[in-house]
Design a protein around this motif. Structure first.
Motif, PDB file in Angstrom:
ATOM      1  N   ASP A 185       0.821  -1.223   0.000  1.00  0.00           N
ATOM      2  CA  ASP A 185       0.000   0.000   0.000  1.00  0.00           C
ATOM      3  C   ASP A 185       0.851   1.267   0.000  1.00  0.00           C
ATOM      4  O   ASP A 185       0.422   2.295  -0.545  1.00  0.00           O
ATOM      5  N   ASP A 186       2.060   1.199   0.598  1.00  0.00           N
ATOM      6  CA  ASP A 186       2.867   2.418   0.637  1.00  0.00           C
ATOM      7  C   ASP A 186       3.424   2.816  -0.736  1.00  0.00           C
ATOM      8  O   ASP A 186       3.969   3.899  -0.893  1.00  0.00           O
ATOM      9  N   SER A 208      -4.635   8.671  -3.548  1.00  0.00           N
ATOM     10  CA  SER A 208      -5.512   7.750  -4.254  1.00  0.00           C
ATOM     11  C   SER A 208      -6.587   7.216  -3.313  1.00  0.00           C
ATOM     12  O   SER A 208      -6.298   6.805  -2.184  1.00  0.00           O
ATOM     13  N   PRO A 209      -7.849   7.180  -3.794  1.00  0.00           N
ATOM     14  CA  PRO A 209      -8.914   6.593  -2.956  1.00  0.00           C
ATOM     15  C   PRO A 209      -8.828   5.072  -2.901  1.00  0.00           C
ATOM     16  O   PRO A 209      -9.463   4.435  -2.054  1.00  0.00           O
ATOM     17  N   THR A 267     -11.077  -1.847   0.676  1.00  0.00           N
ATOM     18  CA  THR A 267     -11.265  -1.440  -0.719  1.00  0.00           C
ATOM     19  C   THR A 267     -11.703  -2.617  -1.561  1.00  0.00           C
ATOM     20  O   THR A 267     -12.684  -2.537  -2.317  1.00  0.00           O
ATOM     21  N   PHE A 268     -10.997  -3.734  -1.467  1.00  0.00           N
ATOM     22  CA  PHE A 268     -11.333  -4.888  -2.293  1.00  0.00           C
ATOM     23  C   PHE A 268     -12.628  -5.556  -1.823  1.00  0.00           C
ATOM     24  O   PHE A 268     -13.345  -6.152  -2.625  1.00  0.00           O
ATOM     25  N   VAL A 284       0.753   3.358 -12.115  1.00  0.00           N
ATOM     26  CA  VAL A 284       1.394   4.223 -11.123  1.00  0.00           C
ATOM     27  C   VAL A 284       2.472   3.517 -10.303  1.00  0.00           C
ATOM     28  O   VAL A 284       3.255   4.170  -9.614  1.00  0.00           O
ATOM     29  N   VAL A 285       2.534   2.176 -10.393  1.00  0.00           N
ATOM     30  CA  VAL A 285       3.529   1.450  -9.599  1.00  0.00           C
ATOM     31  C   VAL A 285       4.475   0.639 -10.490  1.00  0.00           C
ATOM     32  O   VAL A 285       5.683   0.858 -10.496  1.00  0.00           O
ATOM     33  N   VAL A 286       3.905  -0.310 -11.246  1.00  0.00           N
ATOM     34  CA  VAL A 286       4.751  -1.255 -11.979  1.00  0.00           C
ATOM     35  C   VAL A 286       5.521  -0.571 -13.102  1.00  0.00           C
ATOM     36  O   VAL A 286       6.755  -0.679 -13.187  1.00  0.00           O
TER      37      VAL A 286
END
Length: 473
Positions: A298-299, A305-306, A313-314, A427-429
């Motif tokens: 998550d960090d 981001s919501p 969330t899931f 946004v991450v990978v």
């Protein structure tokens, strides 16, 4: 640096196999001309080291009788090489010719006659019409690097003019013809050996050729030659292996290079064609090494981001998750299950990647409880560019497809996770992948080689880099 940059690339290494190359290099006439300019500086410096031994003797001169003479302390003061050329000999190699060169030197003269009379002074001598022609022979050493030598060298000196300073004028005629002939002969004997030395001096520099270049802790790339060079009137074409390997473990991929040919361009000094095979061998290596996987927590998600990596969330999308694992953080493992496949089309580089996404709930004791496994098919577009003497890139997501592989929380519609997974990829990978791609991998290079005026084109099945070259002193 006599043709150093080019001789490394034109070594006549015998073909060791019929393997198609992954990388092709073309050296043009413009590149050879740059090498000639560097070469003349090196040869000029080498010719300044000519050593002319002292000369002495005696001669009877009427009416004064026997005269003892000597020429000593002769030093080269200037070398000029106004005319030189490098010529490609189709099917053979390189021919170097130097013409209309001149060498000037200075020395001292001394005479003794009538037993008691001594005289001395200095002289200047200009050696004109120096011509040198040689061929460059090249072979491979035990490491696969080139070794060069000068062969079939011929040198001549057309004339030498002497100007004496000091002493009686009748002495000049004594020395003029003798000094001119003796010194010209001595110099002519040394020209070819000195040119050979200038060529041999390149060999330590040629050992810097990155036949095997380390990329990172996982991979290295090999640029050994797979066939002898092809020499034409306009260029020298080289075939290099251009294959990635795991460091310390050379395992061949389950695919081979396909045939490709460089276009007949000659605007730049050097052209480098990098095939899809080379790039795909990198994908094979990194996938084999397990480097194409990433744990996402998550960090890593932007704070604004919501969407959070937690069961809340899931659970809003898959209620079973919220019921069975309330209030827990989550972790995802994204990894490839097949080697990425790179394709080159005109002005377009596409990478197809097949992988899995495994979602876990993180228990209070840090153990991971699997939630589901998704099959992930992605297509990304790549932008490739040259950075220094490395080729680098960046990718952006084209499309993504998801299917359910395994669920540990009951059935659910995979489509409800599309937006979350796209966000994770974008946004991450992909940003982390682009950080690695920006580091690039090394191109074939030698010493302090710098690429300038570089252009990169993406063509069918390969990338073409056209570039000029500079070498730092």
């Amino acid at each position: 640096m006599f043709l150093c940059c080019w001789l490394a690339l034109v070594a006549f290494v015998p073909a060791t196999s019929s393997i198609n190359p992954g990388v092709k290099v073309k050296l043009t006439g413009k590149g050879l001309e740059y090498g000639r300019q560097l070469g003349m500086l090196s040869i000029g410096q080498k010719l300044k080291t000519i050593k002319v031994p002292d000369v002495s003797g005696k001669k009877r001169v009427s009416p004064i009788g026997k005269v003892r003479y000597s020429l000593s302390n002769m030093q080269i003061v200037n070398v000029a090489l106004p005319k030189s050329a490098v010529e490609l000999v189709p099917g053979t190699g390189i021919k170097l010719s130097i013409g209309n060169a001149f060498i000037s030197l200075r020395g001292n003269w001394r005479v003794k006659y009538l037993r008691i009379i001594k005289d001395s002074g200095s002289f200047d001598l200009n050696v004109n019409g120096v011509s040198i022609t040689t061929s460059i022979a090249m072979r491979s050493d035990e490491t696969g690097r080139p070794v060069v030598s000068s062969v079939n060298c011929a040198a001549s000196v057309s004339s030498a003019n002497v100007k004496f300073h000091g002493g009686a004028s009748w002495l000049y005629n004594l020395f003029r013809s003798f000094a001119s002939k003796a010194i010209r002969s001595e110099m002519q004997k040394q020209l070819c050996p000195l040119v050979a030395d200038a060529v041999n001096d390149l060999n330590p520099q040629l050992k810097t050729l990155n036949v095997v270049a380390k990329v990172d802790k996982y991979a290295e790339i090999e640029y050994s030659m797979v066939a002898s060079p092809t020499v034409s009137k306009s260029s020298i074409d080289l075939s290099l292996k251009g294959e990635f390997y795991n460091i310390g473990k050379h395992q061949e991929p389950p695919f081979s290079p396909t045939v490709f040919a460089l276009p007949p361009q000659t605007t730049n000094m050097l052209y480098i064609g990098v095939s899809a095979f080379t790039t795909n061998s990198a994908g094979f290596v990194y996938n084999k090494a397990g480097a194409l996987s990433l744990y996402i927590t998550d960090d890593m998600i932007p704070q604004g981001s919501p969407i959070r990596l937690n069961t809340r969330t899931f659970g809003a999308l898959i209620p079973q998750i919220a019921k069975r694992f309330p209030g827990l953080m989550m972790k995802m493992l994204v990894k490839t299950v097949k080697d990425p496949a790179v394709t080159y089309q005109a002005n377009n580089v596409t990478v197809q990647a097949t992988g899995t996404v495994t979602a876990y709930a993180i228990q209070p004791n840090a153990t991971l409880s699997p939630l589901f496994v998704l099959n992930l098919d992605t297509s990304v577009s790549a932008r490739v560019f040259v950075s220094g003497v490395r080729i680098a890139g960046a990718v952006s997501l084209n499309k993504m497809g998801l299917t359910l592989g395994t669920s540990y929380v009951g059935d659910f519609k995979v489509g409800i996770l599309d937006s979350i997974l796209q966000m994770v990829l974008k946004v991450v990978v992909i940003p982390r992948l682009n950080v690695q791609l920006a580091k690039g991998y090394p191109l074939p290079s030698l010493g302090k080689m710098k690429l300038v005026n570089t252009e990169l084109q993406v063509l069918k099945d390969y990338m073409l880099i056209g570039t000029d070259v500079q070498f730092a002193g």
